[in-house]
Design a protein around this motif. Structure first.
Motif, PDB file in Angstrom:
ATOM      1  N   GLY A  74       0.806  -1.211   0.000  1.00  0.00           N
ATOM      2  CA  GLY A  74       0.000   0.000   0.000  1.00  0.00           C
ATOM      3  C   GLY A  74       0.838   1.258   0.000  1.00  0.00           C
ATOM      4  N   GLY A  75       2.106   1.120  -0.393  1.00  0.00           N
ATOM      5  CA  GLY A  75       3.025   2.251  -0.388  1.00  0.00           C
ATOM      6  C   GLY A  75       2.804   3.199  -1.539  1.00  0.00           C
ATOM      7  N   SER A  76       3.637   4.240  -1.602  1.00  0.00           N
ATOM      8  CA  SER A  76       3.511   5.290  -2.616  1.00  0.00           C
ATOM      9  C   SER A  76       3.767   4.743  -4.012  1.00  0.00           C
ATOM     10  N   ARG A  77       3.007   5.292  -4.969  1.00  0.00           N
ATOM     11  CA  ARG A  77       3.233   4.980  -6.394  1.00  0.00           C
ATOM     12  C   ARG A  77       3.981   6.115  -7.074  1.00  0.00           C
ATOM     13  N   HIS A  78       4.426   7.097  -6.327  1.00  0.00           N
ATOM     14  CA  HIS A  78       5.038   8.282  -6.926  1.00  0.00           C
ATOM     15  C   HIS A  78       6.345   7.964  -7.632  1.00  0.00           C
ATOM     16  N   ASP A  79       6.988   6.835  -7.307  1.00  0.00           N
ATOM     17  CA  ASP A  79       8.252   6.507  -7.948  1.00  0.00           C
ATOM     18  C   ASP A  79       8.108   5.475  -9.065  1.00  0.00           C
ATOM     19  N   TRP A  80       6.860   5.185  -9.477  1.00  0.00           N
ATOM     20  CA  TRP A  80       6.692   4.284 -10.618  1.00  0.00           C
ATOM     21  C   TRP A  80       7.230   4.968 -11.864  1.00  0.00           C
ATOM     22  N   ALA A  81       8.155   4.315 -12.552  1.00  0.00           N
ATOM     23  CA  ALA A  81       8.784   4.900 -13.730  1.00  0.00           C
ATOM     24  C   ALA A  81       7.983   4.583 -14.985  1.00  0.00           C
ATOM     25  N   PRO A  82       7.884   5.526 -15.915  1.00  0.00           N
ATOM     26  CA  PRO A  82       7.164   5.264 -17.174  1.00  0.00           C
ATOM     27  C   PRO A  82       7.939   4.315 -18.062  1.00  0.00           C
ATOM     28  N   PHE A  83       7.223   3.502 -18.817  1.00  0.00           N
ATOM     29  CA  PHE A  83       7.827   2.580 -19.791  1.00  0.00           C
ATOM     30  C   PHE A  83       7.034   2.637 -21.085  1.00  0.00           C
TER      31      PHE A  83
END
Length: 298
Positions: free
Chosen positions: A289-298
């Motif tokens: 349930g952590g942050s998604r702010h660091d999901w990188a675009p692909f």
């Protein structure tokens, strides 16, 4: 059945050369813009060429061209299909040709994105288009084999999450009247043309179904990813006229989109170390349930 051909730089280039020759265009000097779900090229003349992942997508490509021509007839601002005999199947891949709207990729502001979605949802597609009904769960089923690229614990977590989403989705009651939808509406699919006007692009997910599907990504990008500010999102809601986040089913569609984004990346994880690391990071944030702010675009 036409054998599946992997979409690589080499196979895409071969398909580009053959398809351009078939419609009388010159592929010399073509620029590869990106390669992902499609390989996208810009020719030396103002033409964009899209090459799909395999030859089995011929019906979808034909639908995209028909949708583009319908929208053009309606005066709706969307990408325009080039006036050639298309789609073209070449070298086991399917190619479509589009008028280039601009030499640079500049995304429209969210108020313009909302306006284009609102206008699209006001249209009634002719029955001759034979638009498919959106089948989001079937799309996940088609990609489930890519979980083999993950370790067993991560694969099992995603399998369980998909089962949970399936159960919840089948019990949803939608607020909005169903109809024609883009299917992948978000800021990345509305660009500015040479005159600075917004146009809708990437028509491969066009379908009929709940209009909420065209609103969920903007809400998700604001609420969970932090890619839009609160002011931007509130402007989007005001222009469109509905806030999907007030609907009890919003969380189910948002959860689906997160899983779909991750499952698509699983297909690359077997051969791409960066993609594999990104999948592990995403699964951990979904699990915790952590942050998604660091999901990188692909």
């Amino acid at each position: 059945m036409t054998p599946t051909v992997a979409l690589t730089r080499e196979t895409a280039q071969n398909a580009l050369n053959a398809a351009c020759a078939a419609v009388g265009l010159d592929a010399a000097g073509a620029e590869l813009i990106r390669i992902g779900s499609n390989a996208v090229y810009r020719l030396s003349e103002p033409v964009i060429v899209r090459i799909a992942r395999n030859g089995e997508s011929i019906e979808n490509a034909r639908m995209q061209v028909q949708v583009a021509r319908w929208l053009s007839g309606e005066g709706y601002p969307a990408t325009r299909a080039l006036d050639v005999d298309q789609p073209v199947r070449s070298r086991g891949l399917v190619t479509t040709f589009w008028e280039s709207a601009s030499e640079r990729e500049e995304y429209a502001p969210l108020d313009q994105v909302a306006e284009l979605i609102r206008r699209l949802h006001s249209l009634d597609a002719p029955s001759s288009l034979h638009l498919p009904e959106i089948r989001p769960l079937a799309k996940l089923d088609a990609q489930i084999g890519d979980l083999a690229n993950l370790d067993r614990a991560d694969a099992q977590f995603l399998e369980n999450r998909i089962l949970s989403i399936r159960d919840q989705y089948e019990r949803l009651e939608f607020d909005l009247t169903p109809g024609v939808i883009h299917g992948d509406a978000n800021v990345g699919n509305v660009i500015l043309d040479r005159a600075g006007q917004p146009i809708l692009i990437d028509l491969d997910s066009f379908a009929t179904g709940p209009r909420e599907w065209d609103l969920v990504q903007t809400a998700l990008f604001y609420e969970r990813f932090g890619w839009h500010t609160e002011d931007e999102y509130r402007t989007f809601v005001k222009v469109y006229g509905y806030d999907i986040m007030t609907w009890p089913g919003y969380r189910v569609l948002a959860d689906y989109r997160e899983v779909a984004m991750t499952l698509w990346l699983c297909g690359k994880a077997g051969t791409d170390m960066q993609a594999a690391a990104e999948v592990r990071k995403r699964v951990e944030s979904l699990r915790s349930g952590g942050s998604r702010h660091d999901w990188a675009p692909f």
